[in-house]
Design an enzyme around this catalytic site. Structure first.
Site, PDB file in Angstrom:
ATOM      1  CG  LEU A  10      -1.744  -1.272   1.469  1.00  0.00           C
ATOM      2  CD1 LEU A  10      -2.653  -1.103   2.679  1.00  0.00           C
ATOM      3  CD2 LEU A  10      -2.568  -1.631   0.231  1.00  0.00           C
ATOM      4  CB  ALA A  12      -2.533   4.955  -2.609  1.00  0.00           C
ATOM      5  N   GLY A  13      -0.958   6.534  -0.104  1.00  0.00           N
ATOM      6  CA  GLY A  13      -1.148   7.664   0.820  1.00  0.00           C
ATOM      7  C   GLY A  13      -0.171   8.797   0.555  1.00  0.00           C
ATOM      8  NE  ARG A  17       0.611  11.100  10.580  1.00  0.00           N
ATOM      9  CZ  ARG A  17       0.435   9.899  11.127  1.00  0.00           C
ATOM     10  NH1 ARG A  17       0.648   9.734  12.419  1.00  0.00           N
ATOM     11  NH2 ARG A  17       0.050   8.871  10.410  1.00  0.00           N
ATOM     12  CE  LYS A  24       3.973   7.125   5.086  1.00  0.00           C
ATOM     13  NZ  LYS A  24       3.326   6.968   6.401  1.00  0.00           N
ATOM     14  CD  GLN A  84      -6.668   4.042  -2.097  1.00  0.00           C
ATOM     15  OE1 GLN A  84      -5.489   4.226  -1.802  1.00  0.00           O
ATOM     16  NE2 GLN A  84      -7.599   3.883  -1.182  1.00  0.00           N
ATOM     17  CG  ASP A 116       4.786   3.524   6.515  1.00  0.00           C
ATOM     18  OD1 ASP A 116       4.651   2.294   6.668  1.00  0.00           O
ATOM     19  OD2 ASP A 116       4.046   4.355   7.072  1.00  0.00           O
ATOM     20  N   GLY A 154      -3.233   0.810  15.642  1.00  0.00           N
ATOM     21  CA  GLY A 154      -4.446   0.071  15.956  1.00  0.00           C
ATOM     22  C   GLY A 154      -4.144  -0.879  17.112  1.00  0.00           C
ATOM     23  CG  ASN A 182      -2.475  -3.827  12.720  1.00  0.00           C
ATOM     24  OD1 ASN A 182      -1.806  -4.731  12.256  1.00  0.00           O
ATOM     25  ND2 ASN A 182      -3.287  -3.060  11.979  1.00  0.00           N
TER      26      ASN A 182
HETATM   27  C1  UD1 Z   1      -2.456   1.490   9.811  1.00  0.00           C
HETATM   28  C2  UD1 Z   1      -3.430   0.524  10.487  1.00  0.00           C
HETATM   29  C3  UD1 Z   1      -3.119   0.465  11.993  1.00  0.00           C
HETATM   30  C4  UD1 Z   1      -1.672   0.042  12.194  1.00  0.00           C
HETATM   31  C5  UD1 Z   1      -0.722   0.983  11.430  1.00  0.00           C
HETATM   32  C6  UD1 Z   1       0.691   0.439  11.469  1.00  0.00           C
HETATM   33  C7  UD1 Z   1      -5.528   0.702   9.236  1.00  0.00           C
HETATM   34  C8  UD1 Z   1      -6.908   1.201   9.251  1.00  0.00           C
HETATM   35  N1  UD1 Z   1      -4.792   0.996  10.307  1.00  0.00           N
HETATM   36  O1  UD1 Z   1      -2.706   2.792  10.340  1.00  0.00           O
HETATM   37  O2  UD1 Z   1      -3.975  -0.453  12.623  1.00  0.00           O
HETATM   38  O3  UD1 Z   1      -1.345   0.038  13.571  1.00  0.00           O
HETATM   39  O4  UD1 Z   1      -1.104   1.067  10.033  1.00  0.00           O
HETATM   40  O5  UD1 Z   1       1.583   1.352  10.927  1.00  0.00           O
HETATM   41  O6  UD1 Z   1      -5.136   0.041   8.312  1.00  0.00           O
HETATM   42  N2  UD1 Z   1      -2.700   3.855   2.225  1.00  0.00           N
HETATM   43  C9  UD1 Z   1      -3.188   3.742   0.938  1.00  0.00           C
HETATM   44  N3  UD1 Z   1      -4.435   4.230   0.670  1.00  0.00           N
HETATM   45  C10 UD1 Z   1      -5.218   4.796   1.621  1.00  0.00           C
HETATM   46  C11 UD1 Z   1      -4.719   4.903   2.922  1.00  0.00           C
HETATM   47  C12 UD1 Z   1      -3.449   4.420   3.193  1.00  0.00           C
HETATM   48  O7  UD1 Z   1      -2.513   3.230   0.056  1.00  0.00           O
HETATM   49  O8  UD1 Z   1      -6.350   5.192   1.280  1.00  0.00           O
HETATM   50  C13 UD1 Z   1      -1.359   3.315   2.510  1.00  0.00           C
HETATM   51  C14 UD1 Z   1      -0.373   4.346   3.008  1.00  0.00           C
HETATM   52  O9  UD1 Z   1       0.341   4.936   1.915  1.00  0.00           O
HETATM   53  C15 UD1 Z   1       0.545   3.534   3.905  1.00  0.00           C
HETATM   54  C16 UD1 Z   1      -0.377   2.413   4.411  1.00  0.00           C
HETATM   55  O10 UD1 Z   1      -1.482   2.374   3.549  1.00  0.00           O
HETATM   56  O11 UD1 Z   1       1.626   2.948   3.208  1.00  0.00           O
HETATM   57  C17 UD1 Z   1      -0.841   2.641   5.830  1.00  0.00           C
HETATM   58  O12 UD1 Z   1      -1.559   3.857   5.885  1.00  0.00           O
HETATM   59  P1  UD1 Z   1      -1.418   4.853   7.105  1.00  0.00           P
HETATM   60  O13 UD1 Z   1      -2.243   6.048   6.827  1.00  0.00           O
HETATM   61  O14 UD1 Z   1       0.002   5.032   7.455  1.00  0.00           O
HETATM   62  O15 UD1 Z   1      -2.168   3.988   8.227  1.00  0.00           O
HETATM   63  P2  UD1 Z   1      -2.019   4.152   9.796  1.00  0.00           P
HETATM   64  O16 UD1 Z   1      -2.891   5.269  10.231  1.00  0.00           O
HETATM   65  O17 UD1 Z   1      -0.602   4.217  10.153  1.00  0.00           O
HETATM   66 MG    MG Z   2       1.285   4.572   9.107  1.00  0.00          MG
END
Ligand code: UD1
Ligand code: MG
Length: 468
Positions: A10, A12-13, A17, A24, A84, A116, A154, A182
């Protein structure tokens, strides 16, 4: 096939921060994009477990940058991209992968990884996978760890024999005190993902689709608690990027020590991930070595040197405070102190580039010497030629660059300028203080300076007497 796995990363974020506009996932840790670490750890893991793997990288924010990262990647053939369009959460990101790459439904397992987390190695993924593989009743495992500071993660909430993952925003005061969290790494049977993914809603405080909803007490899923949080440390801020880069730097230095490299004050040196250094090389305090630099054996690199994308061969010496970029230094050559080698500098074996000498796009032959205060640009200097102090190639006419060619065993006196294009042959001699604009043949002598005038007793006309 029971031995196939879809690895979904994943990425796409935005990484809000981090405050920077680049995604990132492409932020460099020790000179390598964060994504690269996860890609190689997951490919190594698949190889170790004899799994047929396909990687799907979910991209979104500034996707064009991730597309060009993918284009130039050495593992490009093992990776596909999924888009996405809007970042509605981690479950939505996984959905985007299956939408764009429907063949991922055919893999027996699905590994979900965040982009990340550069400290993660194949070892954690192998252990996680083995738990799922060795218990046929399970449909999924989530990697967890205990931390003194669970903020942002989480929480792992156990309920009877099952568990669920509750995000920080949705957790009660009591749940927020839970220290087991998590990691964001999961391995699931794809059949479980297929049953549950489409049922996940965004009915939570963030209004996002949470991937963590794949884990509920009703499902045959298991948290796998790892003894250390370090491999799972994620990067959300510049400070975390810097801290984790220092952990990676220490790992790199350890590897160099094991390879027989002597680093006198490791904490003061910054050596990037892809740098190679040979046995017996000594690195003094305060050295920076970046990019694709390759350094041979028994090289000396003194303090304050900055070396980027360069090749340095055996027994060369790079003396204090020298700056090298895209340069080649052959065996036993000496550079510096305080020399600058710009792109295209190619310094021959046993050659010398001394203090305050700048070399750009130029080749120095074996044993050639430019020892002091000089600019050598777009030039070729033959074997054993000696260039005196204060030499300048006048290579630029305001519009174009021109070449200077000097042969073998030639002597150029101090304070000479070469008005390029110009050629000087082998065994030639140029007298000090000459401005050379015409070519000189092999064995030729040239002097190009004004005649000296002497007027006896005339000095007093020029010496001003001080008023007291
Ligand atoms: C997520 C977990 C959390 C865990 C944490 C560990 C969820 C809901 N929560 O939270 O339980 O403890 O990771 O680091 O999954 N991303 C996408 N598309 C989106 C959103 C995010 O591709 O729409 C990607 C981000 O680029 C990143 C990853 O998913 O690589 C995690 O997203 P992030 O926003 O960092 O999740 P956390 O809030 O850290
Ligand atoms: Mg994260």
């Amino acid at each position: 096939m029971s031995n196939s796995i879809g690895i979904v990363i994943l990425a796409a974020g935005k990484g809000t921060r981090m405050k920077i506009d680049t995604p990132k996932a492409l932020a460099p840790a020790l000179g390598r994009p964060l994504l690269d670490y996860v890609v190689s750890a997951s490919l190594d893991f698949a190889k170790d477990c004899a799994l047929i793997a396909e990687i799907g990288v979910v991209i979104g924010h500034r996707k064009e940058l991730l597309e060009s990262w993918w284009e130039g990647h050495t593992s490009k053939s093992a990776m596909k991209l999924a888009w996405q369009k809007h970042q509605h959460g981690t479950a939505d990101a996984l959905k985007a992968c299956f939408n764009d790459l429907p063949q991922f439904w055919n893999h027996h397992y699905t590994l979900v990884a965040c982009a990340d987390t550069p400290l993660l190695s194949k070892a954690e993924l192998v252990s996680l996978f083995n738990v799922l593989k060795n218990d046929s009743t399970l449909v999924g495992v989530a990697a967890t760890f205990e931390t003194q500071n669970p903020t942002g993660y989480g929480r792992i909430v156990t309920q009877g024999t099952g568990f669920s993952i509750v995000e920080e925003k949705d957790a009660t005061e009591e749940q927020r005190k839970i220290k087991e969290v998590n990691s964001g790494f999961y391995i699931l049977k794809t059949s479980h993902v297929k049953t549950i993914l489409s049922t996940i809603t965004n009915q939570n405080k963030s209004g996002e689709f949470y991937l963590t909803d794949l884990f509920k007490p009703a499902y045959a899923v298991k948290p796998v608690r790892f003894p250390s949080e370090t491999p799972f440390l994620g990067i959300n801020t510049m400070e975390q990027l810097s801290n984790i880069s220092m952990i990676l730097r220490d790992q790199k230095l350890k590897q160099l020590f094991a390879d027989g490299v002597q680093i006198l004050n490791p904490q003061s040196c910054y050596i990037e991930n892809n740098v190679k250094v040979g046995i017996g090389t000594v690195i003094y305090p305060g050295v920076t070595i970046l990019g694709k630099t390759e350094i041979g054996s028994n090289v000396i690199i003194e303090s304050g040197c900055f070396i980027k994308d360069s090749t340095i061969h055996d027994r060369a010496e790079i003396l204090a405070n020298s700056y090298l970029e895209e340069a080649i230094v052959h065996n036993e050559a000496t550079i510096g102190p305080m020399a600058r080698l710009r792109p295209g500098a190619d310094i021959g074996p046993l050659a010398k580039v001394g203090n305050f000498v700048e070399v750009k796009k130029s080749k120095l032959g074996k044993g050639a010497k430019v020892s002091h205060l000089s600019y050598v640009g777009d030039a070729e200097i033959g074997e054993n030629t000696n260039i005196g102090c204060g030499f300048i190639t006048c290579n630029y006419d305001g519009a174009n660059k021109h070449k200077t060619k000097i042969g073998k065993n030639t002597f150029i006196g101090s304070d000479c300028q070469m008005i390029a294009p110009v050629e000087i042959g082998d065994d030639a001699f140029v007298a000090a203080g000459s401005t050379i604009s015409k070519s000189i043949p092999d064995g030729g002598f040239s002097i190009a300076r004004a005649q000296q005038v002497i007027k006896e007793g005339a000095a007093k006309r020029f010496i001003k007497t001080k008023k007291t």
